[in-house]
Design a protein around this motif. Structure first.
Motif, PDB file in Angstrom:
ATOM      1  N   ALA A 194      -2.844   0.152  -4.009  1.00 17.52           N
ATOM      2  CA  ALA A 194      -2.732  -1.114  -3.281  1.00 17.52           C
ATOM      3  C   ALA A 194      -2.755  -2.267  -4.273  1.00 17.52           C
ATOM      4  N   THR A 195      -2.128  -3.359  -3.875  1.00 15.15           N
ATOM      5  CA  THR A 195      -2.113  -4.565  -4.698  1.00 15.15           C
ATOM      6  C   THR A 195      -3.014  -5.612  -4.068  1.00 15.15           C
ATOM      7  N   SER A 196      -3.847  -6.212  -4.913  1.00 12.99           N
ATOM      8  CA  SER A 196      -4.711  -7.299  -4.467  1.00 12.99           C
ATOM      9  C   SER A 196      -4.092  -8.634  -4.881  1.00 12.99           C
ATOM     10  N   MET A 197      -4.578  -9.701  -4.272  1.00 12.80           N
ATOM     11  CA  MET A 197      -4.055 -11.034  -4.589  1.00 12.80           C
ATOM     12  C   MET A 197      -4.628 -11.574  -5.895  1.00 12.80           C
ATOM     13  N   ALA A 198      -5.810 -11.129  -6.274  1.00 21.25           N
ATOM     14  CA  ALA A 198      -6.479 -11.583  -7.499  1.00 21.25           C
ATOM     15  C   ALA A 198      -7.629 -10.628  -7.781  1.00 21.25           C
ATOM     16  N   ASP A 199      -8.238 -10.763  -8.967  1.00 18.92           N
ATOM     17  CA  ASP A 199      -9.304  -9.829  -9.310  1.00 18.92           C
ATOM     18  C   ASP A 199     -10.490  -9.906  -8.349  1.00 18.92           C
ATOM     19  N   ASP A 239     -12.927   7.070  -6.773  1.00 14.63           N
ATOM     20  CA  ASP A 239     -12.713   8.508  -6.680  1.00 14.63           C
ATOM     21  C   ASP A 239     -13.492   9.046  -5.492  1.00 14.63           C
ATOM     22  N   LEU A 240     -12.758   9.497  -4.484  1.00 17.49           N
ATOM     23  CA  LEU A 240     -13.368  10.073  -3.292  1.00 17.49           C
ATOM     24  C   LEU A 240     -13.228  11.593  -3.285  1.00 17.49           C
ATOM     25  N   GLY A 241     -12.996  12.171  -4.442  1.00 16.24           N
ATOM     26  CA  GLY A 241     -12.822  13.622  -4.536  1.00 16.24           C
ATOM     27  C   GLY A 241     -11.373  13.999  -4.361  1.00 16.24           C
ATOM     28  N   ASP A 242     -10.972  14.255  -3.143  1.00 14.22           N
ATOM     29  CA  ASP A 242      -9.588  14.648  -2.893  1.00 14.22           C
ATOM     30  C   ASP A 242      -8.658  13.456  -2.668  1.00 14.22           C
ATOM     31  N   ILE A 243      -9.217  12.257  -2.660  1.00 16.52           N
ATOM     32  CA  ILE A 243      -8.436  11.025  -2.543  1.00 16.52           C
ATOM     33  C   ILE A 243      -8.870  10.077  -3.660  1.00 16.52           C
ATOM     34  N   MET A 244      -7.897   9.514  -4.354  1.00 17.86           N
ATOM     35  CA  MET A 244      -8.171   8.523  -5.395  1.00 17.86           C
ATOM     36  C   MET A 244      -7.507   7.216  -4.950  1.00 17.86           C
ATOM     37  N   VAL A 245      -8.287   6.142  -4.962  1.00 17.42           N
ATOM     38  CA  VAL A 245      -7.773   4.831  -4.565  1.00 17.42           C
ATOM     39  C   VAL A 245      -7.692   3.946  -5.804  1.00 17.42           C
ATOM     40  N   HIS A 246      -6.511   3.380  -6.038  1.00 15.99           N
ATOM     41  CA  HIS A 246      -6.291   2.451  -7.145  1.00 15.99           C
ATOM     42  C   HIS A 246      -5.966   1.088  -6.550  1.00 15.99           C
ATOM     43  N   ILE A 247      -6.702   0.081  -6.964  1.00 13.48           N
ATOM     44  CA  ILE A 247      -6.461  -1.295  -6.524  1.00 13.48           C
ATOM     45  C   ILE A 247      -6.087  -2.106  -7.765  1.00 13.48           C
ATOM     46  N   PHE A 248      -4.872  -2.620  -7.764  1.00 10.53           N
ATOM     47  CA  PHE A 248      -4.341  -3.375  -8.894  1.00 10.53           C
ATOM     48  C   PHE A 248      -4.073  -4.819  -8.505  1.00 10.53           C
ATOM     49  N   ILE A 294       0.853  -1.195   0.000  1.00 13.29           N
ATOM     50  CA  ILE A 294       0.000   0.000   0.000  1.00 13.29           C
ATOM     51  C   ILE A 294       0.886   1.241   0.000  1.00 13.29           C
ATOM     52  N   THR A 295       0.643   2.115  -0.965  1.00 15.17           N
ATOM     53  CA  THR A 295       1.464   3.310  -1.143  1.00 15.17           C
ATOM     54  C   THR A 295       0.565   4.542  -1.139  1.00 15.17           C
ATOM     55  N   LEU A 296       1.015   5.581  -0.447  1.00 13.88           N
ATOM     56  CA  LEU A 296       0.319   6.865  -0.434  1.00 13.88           C
ATOM     57  C   LEU A 296       1.188   7.882  -1.157  1.00 13.88           C
ATOM     58  N   ILE A 297       0.603   8.573  -2.120  1.00 16.89           N
ATOM     59  CA  ILE A 297       1.325   9.600  -2.862  1.00 16.89           C
ATOM     60  C   ILE A 297       0.627  10.934  -2.632  1.00 16.89           C
ATOM     61  N   ASP A 298       1.379  11.895  -2.115  1.00 18.84           N
ATOM     62  CA  ASP A 298       0.875  13.239  -1.836  1.00 18.84           C
ATOM     63  C   ASP A 298       1.065  14.091  -3.085  1.00 18.84           C
ATOM     64  N   LEU A 299      -0.033  14.524  -3.671  1.00 17.04           N
ATOM     65  CA  LEU A 299       0.014  15.335  -4.889  1.00 17.04           C
ATOM     66  C   LEU A 299      -0.552  16.734  -4.684  1.00 17.04           C
ATOM     67  N   GLU A 346      -1.187  -7.672  -9.084  1.00 21.69           N
ATOM     68  CA  GLU A 346       0.262  -7.437  -9.138  1.00 21.69           C
ATOM     69  C   GLU A 346       0.769  -7.197 -10.565  1.00 21.69           C
ATOM     70  N   ASN A 347       0.348  -8.011 -11.512  1.00 20.38           N
ATOM     71  CA  ASN A 347       0.832  -7.854 -12.889  1.00 20.38           C
ATOM     72  C   ASN A 347       0.424  -6.514 -13.488  1.00 20.38           C
ATOM     73  N   HIS A 348      -0.796  -6.076 -13.226  1.00 21.32           N
ATOM     74  CA  HIS A 348      -1.241  -4.796 -13.765  1.00 21.32           C
ATOM     75  C   HIS A 348      -0.541  -3.628 -13.066  1.00 21.32           C
ATOM     76  N   ARG A 349      -0.260  -3.780 -11.810  1.00 20.49           N
ATOM     77  CA  ARG A 349       0.466  -2.706 -11.117  1.00 20.49           C
ATOM     78  C   ARG A 349       1.853  -2.535 -11.726  1.00 20.49           C
ATOM     79  N   LYS A 350       2.512  -3.633 -11.991  1.00 21.65           N
ATOM     80  CA  LYS A 350       3.840  -3.561 -12.625  1.00 21.65           C
ATOM     81  C   LYS A 350       3.726  -3.006 -14.043  1.00 21.65           C
ATOM     82  N   LYS A 351       2.734  -3.446 -14.763  1.00 21.75           N
ATOM     83  CA  LYS A 351       2.561  -3.043 -16.158  1.00 21.75           C
ATOM     84  C   LYS A 351       2.341  -1.538 -16.308  1.00 21.75           C
ATOM     85  N   PHE A 352       1.469  -0.982 -15.477  1.00 20.22           N
ATOM     86  CA  PHE A 352       1.130   0.431 -15.613  1.00 20.22           C
ATOM     87  C   PHE A 352       2.019   1.357 -14.794  1.00 20.22           C
ATOM     88  N   ASN A 353       2.665   0.855 -13.763  1.00 24.07           N
ATOM     89  CA  ASN A 353       3.644   1.598 -12.965  1.00 24.07           C
ATOM     90  C   ASN A 353       3.183   3.020 -12.643  1.00 24.07           C
TER      91      ASN A 353
END
Length: 112
Positions: A38-43, A78-87, A20-25, A89-96
Motif C-alpha cells: 500500500a502507498t501512504s500519503m507521507a511517512d 510480518d503476520l506470518g503468512d501475510i506480509m504488509v508493506h506500506i510505502f 493497494i495491491t495483493l500478491i499471491d505467492l 509513493e517515492n519509495h514504492r517507485k524506487k524499490f518496485n
C-alpha cells in the motif's frame, strides 16, 4: 484466508492508503504466502496506518511477528503468512517490489 486478506485491505483503504495491491505467492517458495503493498500519503501516514492495523487486528488474534518501522518511507508488518508493506509513493517507485515479486513468482513457478 480470503476474509483475512479482504479485512486487512479494507482497513488500509478505510484510512486512505492508496494503490493497494495483493500478491499471491503461495507455492512459490517465498518467505510468506501473500504480500499486501500500500502507498501512504507521507511517512506520518505510514505510521498511522500501521498503528491502525495493530489496533484492529490484534484483538482479532492476529500476531505481528515482526515490524520494521524505522522509517516511515517503508514499513513492514510480518503476520506470518501475510506480509504488509506500506510505502511512501517515492519509495514504492524506487524499490518496485511488485515487479520483483512478480518476477520471483514467475521464475519459481517455471522451475517447478
Amino acid at each position: 484466508m480470503k476474509e483475512r486478506l479482504d479485512f486487512i485491505i479494507d482497513l488500509l483503504d478505510s484510512k486512505k492508503a492508496e494503490n493497494i495491491t495483493l500478491i499471491d505467492l503461495k507455492d512459490s517458495g517465498y518467505i510468506t504466502q501473500y504480500v499486501i503493498i500500500a502507498t501512504s500519503m507521507a511517512d506520518k501516514h505510514s505510521f498511522a496506518l500501521l498503528d491502525y492495523l495493530k489496533s484492529e487486528l490484534k484483538p482479532k488474534g492476529e500476531v505481528f511477528y515482526c515490524t520494521d518501522e524505522e522509517s516511515g518511507d517503508w514499513i513492514i508488518a510480518d503476520l506470518g503468512d501475510i506480509m504488509v508493506h506500506i510505502f511512501t509513493e517515492n519509495h514504492r517507485k524506487k524499490f518496485n517490489l511488485e515487479e520483483f515479486l512478480s518476477n520471483y513468482k514467475k521464475n519459481m513457478t517455471t522451475k517447478n
